[in-house]
Scaffold this motif. Structure first.
Motif, PDB file in Angstrom:
ATOM      1  N   MET A 181      -2.066  -5.192  -6.676  1.00 13.08           N
ATOM      2  CA  MET A 181      -3.235  -4.714  -7.402  1.00 13.08           C
ATOM      3  C   MET A 181      -4.004  -3.725  -6.545  1.00 13.08           C
ATOM      4  SD  MET A 181      -4.851  -7.979  -9.337  1.00 13.08           S
ATOM      5  CE  MET A 181      -5.704  -8.486  -7.856  1.00 13.08           C
ATOM      6  N   PHE A 182      -4.668  -2.796  -7.241  1.00 11.64           N
ATOM      7  CA  PHE A 182      -5.514  -1.837  -6.553  1.00 11.64           C
ATOM      8  C   PHE A 182      -6.638  -1.439  -7.502  1.00 11.64           C
ATOM      9  CE2 PHE A 182      -6.973   2.331  -5.241  1.00 11.64           C
ATOM     10  CZ  PHE A 182      -7.015   2.231  -3.855  1.00 11.64           C
ATOM     11  N   GLY A 183      -7.824  -1.231  -6.948  1.00 10.37           N
ATOM     12  CA  GLY A 183      -8.944  -0.761  -7.743  1.00 10.37           C
ATOM     13  C   GLY A 183      -9.834   0.152  -6.933  1.00 10.37           C
ATOM     14  N   ILE A 184     -10.524   1.041  -7.620  1.00  8.06           N
ATOM     15  CA  ILE A 184     -11.451   1.948  -6.956  1.00  8.06           C
ATOM     16  C   ILE A 184     -12.642   2.200  -7.866  1.00  8.06           C
ATOM     17  CG2 ILE A 184     -10.197   3.998  -7.791  1.00  8.06           C
ATOM     18  CD1 ILE A 184     -11.044   5.337  -5.082  1.00  8.06           C
ATOM     19  N   TRP A 185     -13.832   2.305  -7.255  1.00  3.29           N
ATOM     20  CA  TRP A 185     -15.055   2.598  -8.006  1.00  3.29           C
ATOM     21  C   TRP A 185     -15.833   3.689  -7.264  1.00  3.29           C
ATOM     22  CZ3 TRP A 185     -16.828   1.027 -12.685  1.00  3.29           C
ATOM     23  CH2 TRP A 185     -18.115   1.453 -13.029  1.00  3.29           C
ATOM     24  N   GLY A 186     -16.141   4.766  -7.999  1.00  2.00           N
ATOM     25  CA  GLY A 186     -17.025   5.782  -7.453  1.00  2.00           C
ATOM     26  C   GLY A 186     -16.325   6.977  -6.836  1.00  2.00           C
ATOM     27  N   HIS A 187     -15.150   7.351  -7.353  1.00  6.26           N
ATOM     28  CA  HIS A 187     -14.436   8.513  -6.827  1.00  6.26           C
ATOM     29  C   HIS A 187     -13.930   9.353  -7.994  1.00  6.26           C
ATOM     30  CE1 HIS A 187     -11.761  11.033  -4.466  1.00  6.26           C
ATOM     31  NE2 HIS A 187     -12.252  10.488  -3.363  1.00  6.26           N
ATOM     32  N   GLU A 188     -14.114  10.677  -7.892  1.00 10.18           N
ATOM     33  CA  GLU A 188     -13.768  11.559  -9.010  1.00 10.18           C
ATOM     34  C   GLU A 188     -12.266  11.628  -9.282  1.00 10.18           C
ATOM     35  OE1 GLU A 188     -13.866  15.616  -6.228  1.00 10.18           O
ATOM     36  OE2 GLU A 188     -15.218  15.409  -7.941  1.00 10.18           O
ATOM     37  N   LYS A 189     -11.454  11.264  -8.309  1.00  8.91           N
ATOM     38  CA  LYS A 189     -10.003  11.249  -8.506  1.00  8.91           C
ATOM     39  C   LYS A 189      -9.478   9.819  -8.488  1.00  8.91           C
ATOM     40  CE  LYS A 189      -9.131  15.882  -6.685  1.00  8.91           C
ATOM     41  NZ  LYS A 189      -8.340  16.700  -5.721  1.00  8.91           N
ATOM     42  N   ALA A 190     -10.111   8.970  -9.282  1.00  8.68           N
ATOM     43  CA  ALA A 190      -9.797   7.542  -9.263  1.00  8.68           C
ATOM     44  C   ALA A 190      -8.340   7.263  -9.635  1.00  8.68           C
ATOM     45  CB  ALA A 190     -10.733   6.788 -10.197  1.00  8.68           C
ATOM     46  N   ALA A 191      -7.827   7.943 -10.673  1.00  7.70           N
ATOM     47  CA  ALA A 191      -6.466   7.671 -11.120  1.00  7.70           C
ATOM     48  C   ALA A 191      -5.444   8.048 -10.056  1.00  7.70           C
ATOM     49  CB  ALA A 191      -6.177   8.427 -12.418  1.00  7.70           C
ATOM     50  N   GLU A 192      -5.619   9.245  -9.450  1.00  6.39           N
ATOM     51  CA  GLU A 192      -4.656   9.695  -8.439  1.00  6.39           C
ATOM     52  C   GLU A 192      -4.655   8.777  -7.222  1.00  6.39           C
ATOM     53  OE1 GLU A 192      -6.779  11.576 -10.104  1.00  6.39           O
ATOM     54  OE2 GLU A 192      -6.114  13.666 -10.253  1.00  6.39           O
ATOM     55  N   ILE A 193      -5.834   8.359  -6.795  1.00  3.12           N
ATOM     56  CA  ILE A 193      -5.917   7.478  -5.631  1.00  3.12           C
ATOM     57  C   ILE A 193      -5.314   6.116  -5.951  1.00  3.12           C
ATOM     58  CG2 ILE A 193      -7.527   6.249  -4.116  1.00  3.12           C
ATOM     59  CD1 ILE A 193      -9.315   8.758  -4.313  1.00  3.12           C
ATOM     60  N   THR A 194      -5.527   5.634  -7.165  1.00  6.73           N
ATOM     61  CA  THR A 194      -4.928   4.368  -7.569  1.00  6.73           C
ATOM     62  C   THR A 194      -3.401   4.473  -7.562  1.00  6.73           C
ATOM     63  OG1 THR A 194      -6.858   3.802  -8.910  1.00  6.73           O
ATOM     64  CG2 THR A 194      -4.818   2.627  -9.400  1.00  6.73           C
ATOM     65  N   TYR A 195      -2.882   5.617  -7.985  1.00  2.00           N
ATOM     66  CA  TYR A 195      -1.429   5.839  -7.917  1.00  2.00           C
ATOM     67  C   TYR A 195      -0.930   5.663  -6.485  1.00  2.00           C
ATOM     68  CZ  TYR A 195       2.824   8.579  -7.285  1.00  2.00           C
ATOM     69  OH  TYR A 195       4.079   8.993  -6.912  1.00  2.00           O
ATOM     70  N   TYR A 196      -1.603   6.278  -5.512  1.00  2.13           N
ATOM     71  CA  TYR A 196      -1.173   6.161  -4.122  1.00  2.13           C
ATOM     72  C   TYR A 196      -1.345   4.732  -3.614  1.00  2.13           C
ATOM     73  CZ  TYR A 196      -0.736  11.219  -3.903  1.00  2.13           C
ATOM     74  OH  TYR A 196      -0.344  12.514  -4.121  1.00  2.13           O
ATOM     75  N   GLY A 197      -2.408   4.059  -4.070  1.00  2.00           N
ATOM     76  CA  GLY A 197      -2.611   2.666  -3.677  1.00  2.00           C
ATOM     77  C   GLY A 197      -1.510   1.758  -4.201  1.00  2.00           C
ATOM     78  N   LEU A 198      -1.054   2.016  -5.422  1.00  2.00           N
ATOM     79  CA  LEU A 198       0.054   1.239  -5.984  1.00  2.00           C
ATOM     80  C   LEU A 198       1.361   1.562  -5.274  1.00  2.00           C
ATOM     81  CD1 LEU A 198      -0.602   1.389  -9.840  1.00  2.00           C
ATOM     82  CD2 LEU A 198      -1.202  -0.436  -8.236  1.00  2.00           C
ATOM     83  N   HIS A 199       1.549   2.837  -4.953  1.00  3.70           N
ATOM     84  CA  HIS A 199       2.772   3.244  -4.267  1.00  3.70           C
ATOM     85  C   HIS A 199       2.902   2.512  -2.928  1.00  3.70           C
ATOM     86  CE1 HIS A 199       5.838   5.850  -2.486  1.00  3.70           C
ATOM     87  NE2 HIS A 199       6.103   6.249  -3.719  1.00  3.70           N
ATOM     88  N   ALA A 200       1.784   2.338  -2.228  1.00  3.52           N
ATOM     89  CA  ALA A 200       1.800   1.620  -0.945  1.00  3.52           C
ATOM     90  C   ALA A 200       2.148   0.147  -1.117  1.00  3.52           C
ATOM     91  CB  ALA A 200       0.436   1.744  -0.264  1.00  3.52           C
ATOM     92  N   GLN A 201       1.973  -0.373  -2.328  1.00  2.53           N
ATOM     93  CA  GLN A 201       2.248  -1.784  -2.596  1.00  2.53           C
ATOM     94  C   GLN A 201       3.435  -1.977  -3.533  1.00  2.53           C
ATOM     95  OE1 GLN A 201      -1.810  -4.108  -2.716  1.00  2.53           O
ATOM     96  NE2 GLN A 201      -2.142  -2.127  -3.703  1.00  2.53           N
ATOM     97  N   GLN A 202       4.308  -0.954  -3.610  1.00  9.71           N
ATOM     98  CA  GLN A 202       5.471  -1.048  -4.491  1.00  9.71           C
ATOM     99  C   GLN A 202       6.343  -2.252  -4.160  1.00  9.71           C
ATOM    100  OE1 GLN A 202       7.135   1.560  -7.196  1.00  9.71           O
ATOM    101  NE2 GLN A 202       7.141  -0.667  -7.427  1.00  9.71           N
ATOM    102  N   HIS A 203       6.349  -2.680  -2.893  1.00  9.16           N
ATOM    103  CA  HIS A 203       7.154  -3.830  -2.487  1.00  9.16           C
ATOM    104  C   HIS A 203       6.720  -5.123  -3.160  1.00  9.16           C
ATOM    105  CE1 HIS A 203       3.642  -3.600   0.115  1.00  9.16           C
ATOM    106  NE2 HIS A 203       3.744  -4.904   0.295  1.00  9.16           N
TER     107      HIS A 203
END
Length: 446
Positions: free
Chosen positions: A1-23
């Protein structure tokens, strides 16, 4: 799981956060974004890269998002079960991402259906959504707290609404969950390796029994239930988590290396070389080799383009994955007495194939050393080990296991050795759940 609050590129950053946890999951992935007025979703079956190749990030604008990679302990492969799940109502929308397992979900589903609820999926996550809306039109901290108090099991939740995000962890803290900061934004992740991926800094762990609300006002914390002694899943340290993650103030690589050290103290063997099964066993193999005074060598090579075999949804896929993923290095093992370190043996099929591969490559002897205790009991908290009949350690002696997998000897790390490797200080609420190894369950059904 990943979440972000308060960033204009929330979706893109969440993508990278999920990629880091693909395992942590390979069956599906999804993101839900809030622009302050509406929630927008993209999800699909497959790996993170594949799912979001088909996404238009310009249509996922917003300053808040939650995401999830799916690892199922149930055989539900439909896209309807890919999280986050999105629920819409006349008074606002809500998206939920969940890691863990609700033990009393069947009972709660029955109660909800008796009251007139119609559930669309077999997911525990949907049960929470109905419980939250059970006694009122609006989603509030109180309605979330009341719903969480009805759950029994292991769970970490991210709940996204148009104007806020909620974060919750079960009273025993069995699943990992941390808070970080990226400039002025808050980030939440199951593993801290996701923070490193996006350049965020770690702030703190989410506490057992804690409900956090994140909004434009900042971060507010309350308790929905009294905190118990923390018992984080031992398999997070043994296998599930990335070695560069820190869980409950303990680095995963360091704990695995210490498992290898304790294993060498408990179960030395005369041999020529030590090798580890990539990737989760390498740290333990290095620790074992250093402690016993043998060279560590890369006797097994991993194909980097094949995913994790344990979290494949079927036994057939797991076995095929092992064939594709691992190869012995003949120049390292030929004519040698090899100590093969693995993190665990669950069903035994992977170990049997690896031992056969090493011997086919010319290994004179293969001594298997397992850097965790024998798994003898089912897991009810979200790991895909739900019945005793599938567990080789529950149905066979160590000698029999050695014969089944073709090893010259087999030894496991003791439960005391595992705890010594992970738990540094119980006074700061460190502790592990090793129920699958000991049968001592911290949570049972009410």
């Amino acid at each position: 799981m990943f979440g972000i609050w308060g960033h204009e590129k929330a979706a893109e950053i969440t993508y990278y956060g999920l990629h880091a946890q693909q395992h942590r999951g390979q069956e599906g992935a999804g993101i839900v974004v809030s622009d302050g007025e509406t929630l927008k979703q993209h999800r699909d079956l497959g790996l993170v890269n594949d799912v979001f190749k088909r996404a238009n990030f310009s249509e996922l604008g917003g300053n808040a998002a939650i995401g999830h990679v799916r690892y199922s302990s149930q055989a539900y492969k439909e896209i309807e079960h890919v999280q986050p799940l999105l629920f819409r109502s006349q008074t606002g929308s809500m998206a939920i991402a969940h890691n863990g397992n609700i033990m009393n979900a069947h009972q709660l589903r029955g109660e909800l259906e008796d009251e007139g609820s119609i559930l669309q999926t077999a997911s525990d996550t949907e049960v929470l959504a109905h419980l939250i809306k059970r006694h009122g039109k609006h989603v509030t901290e109180d309605s979330i707290s009341n719903a969480l108090q009805k759950l029994t099991g292991a769970y970490a939740y991210l709940i996204l609404r148009e104007d806020r995000m909620h974060v919750a962890l079960d009273p025993h803290g069995i699943r990992p969950l941390s808070i970080g900061r990226l400039d002025n934004a808050y980030v939440v992740a199951a593993e801290t390796c996701a923070f490193d991926q996006i350049g965020a800094t770690f702030e703190r762990e989410v506490l057992p029994g804690e409900l956090i609300t994140i909004s434009d006002k900042g971060l507010e914390s309350t308790r929905f239930q009294m905190r118990e002694q923390r018992q984080m899943c031992a398999m997070e340290y043994v296998y599930l988590s990335r070695p560069d993650s820190d869980l409950n103030r303990v680095n995963v690589h360091s704990s695995r290396k210490k498992m290898g050290v304790e294993l060498a103290k408990e179960s030395p063997v005369e041999a020529d070389v030590v090798t580890g099964v990539p990737d989760s066993s390498i740290s333990a193999a290095i620790g074992y080799a250093e402690e016993i005074g043998l060279p560590y060598e890369m006797g097994i090579i991993k194909n980097r383009y094949v995913g994790r075999t344990f979290i494949q949804p079927s036994q057939e896929m797991r076995e095929q994955g092992v064939k594709m993923k691992l190869s012995p290095v003949r120049g390292v093992v030929e004519g040698k007495r090899v100590v093969m370190i693995d993190d665990s043996i669950v069903r035994g099929t992977t170990s049997r194939r690896i031992v056969r591969m090493l011997k086919a490559a010319g290994a004179k002897e293969v001594h298997v050393r397992i850097a965790s205790p024998a798994i003898q009991h089912p897991c009810y908290y979200g790991i895909d080990m739900s019945t005793r009949k599938e567990l080789i350690g529950a149905n066979h002696s160590i000698e029999e296991i050695g014969e089944i997998i073709g090893a010259d000897s087999v030894a496991y790390l003791s439960a005391d050795g595992l705890e010594k490797a992970i738990v540094k200080d119980k006074t700061i609420n460190q502790g592990i759940c090793n129920a699958c190894m000991t049968g001592k369950y911290p949570v049972t059904e009410k």
